[in-house]
Enzyme design. Sequence first.
Site, short mmCIF file in Angstrom:
data_model
loop_
_atom_site.label_atom_id
_atom_site.label_comp_id
_atom_site.label_asym_id
_atom_site.label_seq_id
_atom_site.Cartn_x
_atom_site.Cartn_y
_atom_site.Cartn_z
N GLU A 1 -21.23 -17.61 -20.24
CA GLU A 1 -20.13 -18.58 -20.21
C GLU A 1 -19.85 -19.13 -18.81
O GLU A 1 -18.79 -18.89 -18.21
CB GLU A 1 -18.87 -17.95 -20.83
CG GLU A 1 -19.12 -17.55 -22.29
CD GLU A 1 -17.89 -17.09 -23.04
OE1 GLU A 1 -16.87 -16.78 -22.39
OE2 GLU A 1 -17.95 -17.03 -24.28
N GLU B 1 -23.57 -15.70 -29.22
CA GLU B 1 -22.28 -15.01 -29.31
C GLU B 1 -21.26 -15.72 -30.17
O GLU B 1 -21.07 -16.93 -30.07
CB GLU B 1 -21.68 -14.78 -27.92
CG GLU B 1 -20.43 -13.89 -27.97
CD GLU B 1 -19.78 -13.71 -26.62
OE1 GLU B 1 -20.51 -13.51 -25.63
OE2 GLU B 1 -18.53 -13.75 -26.55
#
Length: 499
Positions: free
Chosen positions: A239, A335
């Site tokens: 991220e 994810e």
Amino acid sequence: MKRSGKMRKAAASAGFMVLLVAAAVWIGLIAFSEKAAHGPVSVWMTTADQSKLLHREADIGWNRDGQASDMTIDVDDGTEYQRMDGFGAAMTESSAWLIANKLSEGKRNELMNRLFSYDNGIGISYLRLPMGATDFSLSHYTYDDMPEGQTDPELRSFSIEHDKAYIIPALRQARAINPDLGIMASPWSAPAWMKTSGSLIKGSLKEEAYPVYAEYFVKFVQAYASEGIPIDAVTLQNEPHYEPDGYPGMRMEAREQAAFVKSHLGPAFDKAKLNTKIVVWDHNWDEPYYPIEVLSDPEANKYIAGSAFHGYAGEVANQQKVHDAFPDKDIYFTESSGGQWAPNFADNLKWDMRNLIIGAPRYWAKTVLKWNLALDESHGPANGGCSDCRGLVTIDGASGNVFFNSEYYAFGHASKFVKPGAYRIESSSYGDGGIENVAFRNPDGSNVLIAFNSASESRPLNVRWHGRSFAYSLPAGAAATFVWQGDRSANRVEGGQRS
């Protein structure tokens, strides 16, 4: 001597009977040959009301007519798309610690088989492995932490000793159960002394730290290999467009990823003769322009295997944009977490089936992964991030009992049946309110069709393949996996567009 009329009639009747018997034998041989060649269709089902949870249904047979109906799914195993690496979740430190410390040896072995065995469980075939601390670890750490104000440019203090307590034993057991298991590693932060913040919290990678951080990746891959755990791929940063203030993270722009790969990590992997793949982005669907920007750098592009996506923002169809821009690069889905914000089993099954199990592969993903493999009844152990996340399974810390969540069953509809090396194949699909599906062809020649009824009522479906068909009725909100043996020698073409 002339035969009497009765004798002639008897002879004719006997001849007719011989023909009937021969025809019956011939028809029987054809039926037997068909059954032997194609066999029955095996069916597993999960229903929205949980009355059936990955339940083996009665086998069904083929019809020879292959006629179309209102809801016909045509499966073409001669048209192949991406090659699959696997389905699974993340072996976070929290997951590994719970498995090691909150289960008896017998329950631990039972759980690991329920997770990783094809025969006795759902056959998880791919795991994501954090490189250091996350919001689901027991503490903040990396593999080369130094006292404040000190640095280690030669990485003399580098060590994966921390992972040997729980993580590496869990990975070894998983690989012993499923030797097909692939592993992708992802860092949440570089060591603090390499960062602009001087901390594992927030900040970005110092430009002067690029060379040593590349060597950090090399040492990590080599160290895990020495433990008998090969790393299939790494992402550059979990991220990279999010800097959490309560757990490790690091911001990394597209131009920084391109510079790091082309001038440092790619050459470092080449020099060390590592075959580990390099994957960029590793963040949400809503920013497809980011991996496109990285891949547009030709010097970086040559080292990059593909792009990874998360499912917390945007839509799965955005994976198509990156594929269309760079069709020679792979797509990974890495994810998405369930949690107590979504407690309804039926709704969770629907979201996962539509967006991840069916949607992600139809938009080119070769891995489909959830977040934590296991968490406890309090949604932890947590390390400053999500306070109500849910794993594939929940381990009750007091009793040692294991509860299997909706994500376990949704992912089981794929991971148990779609083996590493399978190809997604062509199948006609219907959108919202219809039978959504995705199909695969395994290395052993078997075909797998995963279907979900997103309508509010039961729907009939008809599956047509090689001039044959079978019919089935799928309850509202139910998932089903159909498996049948195909022909390994079938002529195939490579698909160029989303089916």
